[in-house]
Scaffold this motif. Sequence first.
Motif, PDB file in Angstrom:
ATOM      1  N   LEU A   3      11.100  13.101  -2.774  1.00  0.00           N
ATOM      2  CA  LEU A   3      11.170  12.135  -1.674  1.00  0.00           C
ATOM      3  C   LEU A   3      10.135  11.028  -1.855  1.00  0.00           C
ATOM      4  CD1 LEU A   3      12.357  11.205   0.967  1.00  0.00           C
ATOM      5  CD2 LEU A   3      10.925  12.882   2.171  1.00  0.00           C
ATOM      6  N   VAL A   4       8.930  11.397  -2.280  1.00  0.00           N
ATOM      7  CA  VAL A   4       7.908  10.394  -2.545  1.00  0.00           C
ATOM      8  C   VAL A   4       8.363   9.464  -3.669  1.00  0.00           C
ATOM      9  CG1 VAL A   4       5.572  10.042  -3.458  1.00  0.00           C
ATOM     10  CG2 VAL A   4       5.979  11.775  -1.706  1.00  0.00           C
ATOM     11  N   ALA A   5       8.941  10.048  -4.712  1.00  0.00           N
ATOM     12  CA  ALA A   5       9.425   9.237  -5.831  1.00  0.00           C
ATOM     13  C   ALA A   5      10.526   8.284  -5.382  1.00  0.00           C
ATOM     14  CB  ALA A   5       9.936  10.146  -6.951  1.00  0.00           C
ATOM     15  N   ALA A   6      11.389   8.746  -4.475  1.00  0.00           N
ATOM     16  CA  ALA A   6      12.464   7.885  -3.960  1.00  0.00           C
ATOM     17  C   ALA A   6      11.891   6.729  -3.149  1.00  0.00           C
ATOM     18  CB  ALA A   6      13.423   8.706  -3.106  1.00  0.00           C
ATOM     19  N   ALA A   7      10.884   7.035  -2.326  1.00  0.00           N
ATOM     20  CA  ALA A   7      10.250   5.977  -1.533  1.00  0.00           C
ATOM     21  C   ALA A   7       9.588   4.951  -2.442  1.00  0.00           C
ATOM     22  CB  ALA A   7       9.229   6.581  -0.577  1.00  0.00           C
ATOM     23  N   ARG A   8       8.894   5.436  -3.453  1.00  0.00           N
ATOM     24  CA  ARG A   8       8.249   4.519  -4.399  1.00  0.00           C
ATOM     25  C   ARG A   8       9.298   3.641  -5.079  1.00  0.00           C
ATOM     26  NH1 ARG A   8       5.648   6.104 -10.268  1.00  0.00           N
ATOM     27  NH2 ARG A   8       4.869   4.038 -10.798  1.00  0.00           N
ATOM     28  N   THR A   9      10.398   4.237  -5.508  1.00  0.00           N
ATOM     29  CA  THR A   9      11.454   3.494  -6.199  1.00  0.00           C
ATOM     30  C   THR A   9      12.051   2.428  -5.297  1.00  0.00           C
ATOM     31  OG1 THR A   9      11.998   5.445  -7.537  1.00  0.00           O
ATOM     32  CG2 THR A   9      13.671   3.726  -7.377  1.00  0.00           C
ATOM     33  N   ALA A  10      12.342   2.790  -4.047  1.00  0.00           N
ATOM     34  CA  ALA A  10      12.959   1.848  -3.113  1.00  0.00           C
ATOM     35  C   ALA A  10      12.006   0.718  -2.741  1.00  0.00           C
ATOM     36  CB  ALA A  10      13.405   2.593  -1.856  1.00  0.00           C
ATOM     37  N   LEU A  11      10.743   1.057  -2.497  1.00  0.00           N
ATOM     38  CA  LEU A  11       9.765   0.031  -2.143  1.00  0.00           C
ATOM     39  C   LEU A  11       9.550  -0.944  -3.299  1.00  0.00           C
ATOM     40  CD1 LEU A  11       7.226   2.308  -0.262  1.00  0.00           C
ATOM     41  CD2 LEU A  11       8.468   0.383   0.767  1.00  0.00           C
ATOM     42  N   ARG A  12       9.517  -0.425  -4.502  1.00  0.00           N
ATOM     43  CA  ARG A  12       9.343  -1.307  -5.666  1.00  0.00           C
ATOM     44  C   ARG A  12      10.538  -2.243  -5.805  1.00  0.00           C
ATOM     45  NH1 ARG A  12       6.083  -1.047 -10.179  1.00  0.00           N
ATOM     46  NH2 ARG A  12       6.753  -2.415 -11.865  1.00  0.00           N
ATOM     47  N   ALA A  13      11.747  -1.689  -5.653  1.00  0.00           N
ATOM     48  CA  ALA A  13      12.948  -2.519  -5.745  1.00  0.00           C
ATOM     49  C   ALA A  13      12.927  -3.605  -4.674  1.00  0.00           C
ATOM     50  CB  ALA A  13      14.201  -1.657  -5.612  1.00  0.00           C
ATOM     51  N   GLY A  14      12.530  -3.234  -3.458  1.00  0.00           N
ATOM     52  CA  GLY A  14      12.476  -4.200  -2.369  1.00  0.00           C
ATOM     53  C   GLY A  14      11.459  -5.302  -2.616  1.00  0.00           C
ATOM     54  N   LEU A  15      10.271  -4.923  -3.088  1.00  0.00           N
ATOM     55  CA  LEU A  15       9.241  -5.926  -3.390  1.00  0.00           C
ATOM     56  C   LEU A  15       9.685  -6.840  -4.528  1.00  0.00           C
ATOM     57  CD1 LEU A  15       6.090  -3.656  -3.013  1.00  0.00           C
ATOM     58  CD2 LEU A  15       6.648  -5.639  -1.588  1.00  0.00           C
ATOM     59  N   TYR A  74       0.831  -1.200   0.000  1.00  0.00           N
ATOM     60  CA  TYR A  74       0.000   0.000   0.000  1.00  0.00           C
ATOM     61  C   TYR A  74       0.867   1.252   0.000  1.00  0.00           C
ATOM     62  CZ  TYR A  74      -3.331   3.594   1.159  1.00  0.00           C
ATOM     63  OH  TYR A  74      -4.076   4.741   1.119  1.00  0.00           O
ATOM     64  N   ALA A  75       1.984   1.227   0.734  1.00  0.00           N
ATOM     65  CA  ALA A  75       2.879   2.386   0.750  1.00  0.00           C
ATOM     66  C   ALA A  75       3.370   2.685  -0.660  1.00  0.00           C
ATOM     67  CB  ALA A  75       4.057   2.133   1.689  1.00  0.00           C
ATOM     68  N   HIS A  76       3.701   1.646  -1.408  1.00  0.00           N
ATOM     69  CA  HIS A  76       4.134   1.848  -2.790  1.00  0.00           C
ATOM     70  C   HIS A  76       3.000   2.430  -3.625  1.00  0.00           C
ATOM     71  CE1 HIS A  76       4.487   0.588  -7.025  1.00  0.00           C
ATOM     72  NE2 HIS A  76       5.753   0.917  -6.864  1.00  0.00           N
ATOM     73  N   ALA A  77       1.796   1.867  -3.489  1.00  0.00           N
ATOM     74  CA  ALA A  77       0.654   2.355  -4.258  1.00  0.00           C
ATOM     75  C   ALA A  77       0.302   3.787  -3.868  1.00  0.00           C
ATOM     76  CB  ALA A  77      -0.546   1.432  -4.047  1.00  0.00           C
TER      77      ALA A  77
END
Length: 368
Positions: A345-357, A222-225
């Motif tokens: 910052l939001v874009a960075a969080a999205r990028t990191a969460l996607r990479a992690g998933l 959900y954080a990524h979405a």
Amino acid sequence: MITGDLDRALATTVTSAGTWRSAPAGTARGPRTYATTIAFRLADGHIGGPGGPRAVAAGLAARLRGLSWVEAATVAGEGYLVVTVTADALACLAVRITEAGSACDHSSALAGTGLTAPAAVGLASARNWEEARQRVHAVVTGRLAGAAGAHVQTQDDAERIAVPDSPARVRATSVVAEATAYAGADAVTDALARLPPRGPARVDAHVAAAHHLGNPAYAVRYAHAHAASTLRQAADLGLGLGEAARFQPRLLTHPSEQALLHELSWLPERVAGAARRRRPDAFAHYLEGLAGAYFDCQEACPAVPPGTGLSGTGLSGTGLPGTGPPATARPEESATGAGPARLWLVAAARTALRAGLDRLGVAAPDRL
């Protein structure tokens, strides 16, 4: 990424990659502080004197203090090197991670090492939960190791999958297969990745399938979405990240922003550490902490003010993070101020969460 910068700056004969950790007790801790035990390795058994860990750490600290992006470098305990980077250095991760894309979690921490890992999990053919856990852990460990620079040779698990099933095996297999059919492969895979490598192995399909923030697996997705939705909202309003060269790191100084940046800074280190220890569960839990930091940041400092262009997004009025009352506005918070910085910052969080998933083998949809 910060620990990687510090590795390169130290350039020691024994790599410091993989030695970084949170600052030890008794030191000034903060969201920009990192500690390493590299001095103990370099001392090579010496306890005190010129060649001891404290002396080695002092020399390394002196080297780092000459860097513009290092705020402080000190020695703690018997030889811990403790480094605090500047707030600007941490804030610039918002741009660096976004621009790195899927490679944002890469490092060379495991360069020169190798391992063999299965090419695919094959949940449906697992005989029981223990086998399913082993398969998920083996595949995820391989993905993590590859991101950390290891040479990973994949192998096909077709031999085991092709063995004819006995009635007992069919009954055992149906437990995993039925849970996967009910909750979905992503939910079951994530739940298995979160399990420690030893101890009872079982997944409750109803818990895994739950769509609320109390379910850690769902919270990360959900954080990524949510991040993807925030960027869509901004684009609909004509707001964008702007040019990287015009990014202003001084605008990301709120404690919640710094806390999120600090969590993001550990991504490559957490990938390498989980691979080295063969603990995918440790990485899965790291992603949960990253998602929590993202939610806290969006609650305190939303990139798009609540209620602005939210119709049709599925987020307005949900009572979820990022939709509550806005934080007190700062004078510079405009289309040319904190807005673009927060979008980075939001874009960075999205990028990191996607990479992690992706490392876990779990889909990262832009909408949930």
